[in-house]
Design a protein around this motif. Structure first.
Motif, PDB file in Angstrom:
ATOM      1  N   ARG A   1       1.500  -1.965 -43.793  1.00 37.83           N
ATOM      2  CA  ARG A   1       0.548  -2.947 -44.300  1.00 37.83           C
ATOM      3  C   ARG A   1      -0.385  -3.353 -43.167  1.00 37.83           C
ATOM      4  N   ARG A   2      -1.626  -3.733 -43.526  1.00 43.61           N
ATOM      5  CA  ARG A   2      -2.667  -4.005 -42.530  1.00 43.61           C
ATOM      6  C   ARG A   2      -3.239  -5.398 -42.773  1.00 43.61           C
ATOM      7  N   LEU A   3      -3.221  -6.216 -41.742  1.00 45.25           N
ATOM      8  CA  LEU A   3      -3.577  -7.623 -41.868  1.00 45.25           C
ATOM      9  C   LEU A   3      -4.553  -8.008 -40.759  1.00 45.25           C
ATOM     10  N   VAL A   4      -5.643  -8.667 -41.139  1.00 45.40           N
ATOM     11  CA  VAL A   4      -6.568  -9.243 -40.158  1.00 45.40           C
ATOM     12  C   VAL A   4      -6.207 -10.710 -39.981  1.00 45.40           C
ATOM     13  N   ALA A   5      -5.919 -11.100 -38.750  1.00 45.21           N
ATOM     14  CA  ALA A   5      -5.666 -12.505 -38.420  1.00 45.21           C
ATOM     15  C   ALA A   5      -6.822 -12.968 -37.534  1.00 45.21           C
ATOM     16  N   ALA A   6      -7.810 -13.572 -38.165  1.00 44.55           N
ATOM     17  CA  ALA A   6      -9.025 -13.961 -37.450  1.00 44.55           C
ATOM     18  C   ALA A   6      -8.816 -15.303 -36.740  1.00 44.55           C
ATOM     19  N   HIS A   7      -9.264 -15.362 -35.488  1.00 45.22           N
ATOM     20  CA  HIS A   7      -9.221 -16.629 -34.747  1.00 45.22           C
ATOM     21  C   HIS A   7     -10.155 -17.623 -35.429  1.00 45.22           C
ATOM     22  N   TRP A   8      -9.790 -18.913 -35.362  1.00 49.75           N
ATOM     23  CA  TRP A   8     -10.590 -19.912 -36.076  1.00 49.75           C
ATOM     24  C   TRP A   8     -12.037 -19.960 -35.614  1.00 49.75           C
ATOM     25  N   SER A   9     -12.291 -19.504 -34.377  1.00 47.53           N
ATOM     26  CA  SER A   9     -13.674 -19.490 -33.896  1.00 47.53           C
ATOM     27  C   SER A   9     -14.484 -18.358 -34.515  1.00 47.53           C
ATOM     28  N   ARG A  10     -13.811 -17.377 -35.141  1.00 46.78           N
ATOM     29  CA  ARG A  10     -14.483 -16.219 -35.728  1.00 46.78           C
ATOM     30  C   ARG A  10     -14.274 -16.101 -37.236  1.00 46.78           C
ATOM     31  N   PHE A  11     -13.398 -16.925 -37.821  1.00 49.92           N
ATOM     32  CA  PHE A  11     -12.960 -16.742 -39.201  1.00 49.92           C
ATOM     33  C   PHE A  11     -14.140 -16.744 -40.183  1.00 49.92           C
ATOM     34  N   LEU A  12     -14.977 -17.757 -40.138  1.00 51.86           N
ATOM     35  CA  LEU A  12     -16.089 -17.849 -41.082  1.00 51.86           C
ATOM     36  C   LEU A  12     -17.184 -16.845 -40.765  1.00 51.86           C
ATOM     37  N   ALA A  13     -17.423 -16.584 -39.496  1.00 47.13           N
ATOM     38  CA  ALA A  13     -18.502 -15.678 -39.119  1.00 47.13           C
ATOM     39  C   ALA A  13     -18.206 -14.232 -39.502  1.00 47.13           C
TER      40      ALA A  13
END
Length: 554
Positions: free
Chosen positions: A84-96
């Motif tokens: 399985r493949r999961l992106v865990a985006a840092h909060w500084s990049r999540f919306l962008a």
């Protein structure tokens, strides 16, 4: 020597410490590895695979130094297609980063886009992780604890059918050879000489079933459990999404409810590896999990399930008397009956193919058989959503998957989200205007002949698996003539009933049949949408009609 634990590989150039800390809760059951680049993760995954290990999940930040994250997942998928493949985006990049990555999620390039936890006990994050790991565990990994053991010297049709039933019912199981330590222990408890396959179920007693139905009855209860003296408020025939929804709503509203299911709970939907467009499950849900959750929900409200028993006849009750459902295990009486038997896949009716059913040829997605196709070339015949889901699941194991359709393409019959996933998947190809006309092999499928419907040209192809999802045929031969059906055998309800069979110039209610007190929901009903959500909706909608029938004054 200790067991080798599956790996979780984190690809995190900037926030590895935070992710390693978050994934610390999984260290008992998984080996957690941190890498800084795609290349490092790719090399590590290859070493694990070469050493005979497994990778359960890749977790990557949304920004990587040596590859776009979607390119990274493509490379990692080539090494471990089942992870399985999961992106865990840092909060500084999540919306962008979300807008650019969202299309990749829709095409199946990865499984989830999550906000990296900012503090302790981020259970929303870990719920998503656990759902993905649970899906991986039920479709890829061998179970650590088996609720049922099967002993068989080799893969035969009955062994595979029993495994498929147990998998669909959510019962962990493993198959052992007769000369293995576990196999010898099972055989030692058998009364008499073994006739394979031998099954040891939850009660610890080993036996030699001659059918899947025998396994179902052994696991879920003998026929003597039917109380023929009881008159139930409602009996539901079939435990697919429509029947399960009817059971949940009927029993939750106080109606005494029984469900009779000839095979595994879940129906055709229960064989789907992943349903991604079912309301409320943004990461998707397997048909098995959806069915078992619904079954447990219905049981909580008092529904009784009789699994493995086919209804052979519906005997209409006289006015004011209950209807009678006949089964091999006894008769069930009910004041109202809901027909929810769904459909079966249409037979190919090619003799060489039919002789190999269960031996490389399968009707339906046969999730259990997918693991047997590792490194093989397989064909999926059919253009509906079930065929698309089967092809995507098979592509995790097979070297190549070819979808054969008689039409010019998939657009008229398959949901767009599945078409997008298929187009992206390098292991899947679509071959239009084609049909299987022959096939054979020594003891199991080895080849098929494919005809081009435009030119008539026939091509022989070497394949190890043929999965047939050819459209729907209703299972209604047990119904009396008093229940009207269309020319294809589907049950007519409401205004679809011919006017000459109306009562007092009024059609039956929307889900009511021409037999008073008998209703039809889901795929067995003429004009149904043939979608899981629609079937569930009909199952819920029929309950008020049942109430009205049981108590006309309400």
């Amino acid at each position: 020597m200790g067991r080798v634990m599956p790996a979780l590989i984190l690809v995190s150039p900037d926030h590895a410490a935070e992710l390693v800390d978050e994934f610390g809760r999984y260290l008992r059951d998984y080996d957690v590895h941190a890498t800084a680049t795609t290349a490092e993760a790719e090399a590590l995954a290859q070493r694990i695979v070469d050493d005979g290990g497994q990778v359960a999940m890749f977790v990557a930040e949304s920004q990587l130094p040596d590859a776009h994250v979607l390119e990274a997942f493509g490379r990692l998928r080539a090494v471990v297609p089942t992870a399985r493949r999961l992106v865990a985006a840092h909060w500084s990049r999540f919306l962008a980063d979300a807008p650019a990555l969202r299309a990749g999620l829709a095409k199946g390039k990865y499984d989830a886009y999550l906000l990296m936890p900012r503090g302790v006990r981020d259970e929303e994050f870990h719920t998503a992780v656990c759902e993905l790991l649970s899906d991986w565990g039920s479709t890829v990994a061998a179970p650590e604890v088996d609720s049922a053991r099967i002993v068989s010297p080799g893969p035969d049709a009955l062994t595979l059918a029993i495994r498929d039933f147990l998998d669909r019912m959510g019962l962990p199981n493993r198959t052992y050879s007769p000369d293995s330590e576990e196999g010898r222990l099972v055989l030692a408890s058998l009364d008499g000489d073994p006739v394979y396959p031998v099954v040891q179920s939850l009660d610890g007693v080993a036996f030699s079933p001659r059918s899947v139905r025998e396994v179902a009855i052994r696991v879920y209860g003998p026929p003597s459990e039917i109380d023929e003296s009881t008159v139930n408020d409602v009996a539901i025939v079939g435990a697919g999404p429509a029947g399960l929804a009817a059971a949940v709503y009927a029993s939750s509203e106080g109606l005494s409810t029984v469900v009779l299911e000839a095979e595994a709970v879940g129906g055709q939907a229960g064989t789907s590896s992943m349903i991604r467009n079912y309301l409320g499950f943004p990461r998707g849900i397997s048909g098995m999990r959806l069915a078992q959750r619904a079954r447990n929900q219905a049981i909580r409200f008092g529904t009784r399930f009789f699994t493995g028993w086919s209804v052979t006849e519906l005997e209409p009750g006289a006015p004011g008397e209950p209807h009678l459902l006949r089964t091999d295990g006894g008769d069930v009486r009910a004041r109202a009956v809901v027909i929810a038997t769904g459909v079966t896949y249409r037979k190919l009716r090619v003799p060489g193919i039919e002789d190999l059913v269960g031996l490389g040829v399968f009707y339906g997605s046969a999730m259990t058989a997918a693991r047997e196709m590792e490194g093989a070339d397989v064909i999926v015949v059919g253009g509906g959503n079930s065929a698309g889901q089967a092809a995507i699941h098979l592509s995790r194991f097979a070297r190549s998957v070819t979808i054969l359709v008689r039409r010019n393409g998939l657009e008229a019959t398959m949901s767009q989200y599945l078409i997008g996933e298929i187009a992206y998947n390098p292991r899947i190809t679509v071959q239009a205007c084609s049909e299987v006309v022959d096939g054979g092999g020594e003891g199991r499928l080895e080849w098929v002949t494919v005809r081009d419907t435009r030119s008539g040209t026939e091509t022989r192809r070497e394949v190890s698996g043929l999965f047939l999802l050819l459209g729907a045929e209703p299972h209604c031969e047990w119904l009396p003539d008093a229940v009207a059906r269309d020319r294809r055998g589907f049950v007519l309800t409401g205004r679809d009933v011919p006017s000459e069979r109306w009562t007092e110039e009024l059609p039956p209610a929307s889900l009511a049949t021409t037999l008073p007190g008998v209703f039809a929901v889901g795929d067995v009903r003429a004009g149904s949408m043939k979608r899981v959500a629609a079937a569930s909706g009909e199952g819920a909608s029929v309950v008020p009609l049942v109430h009205t029938w049981l108590d006309p004054g309400t």
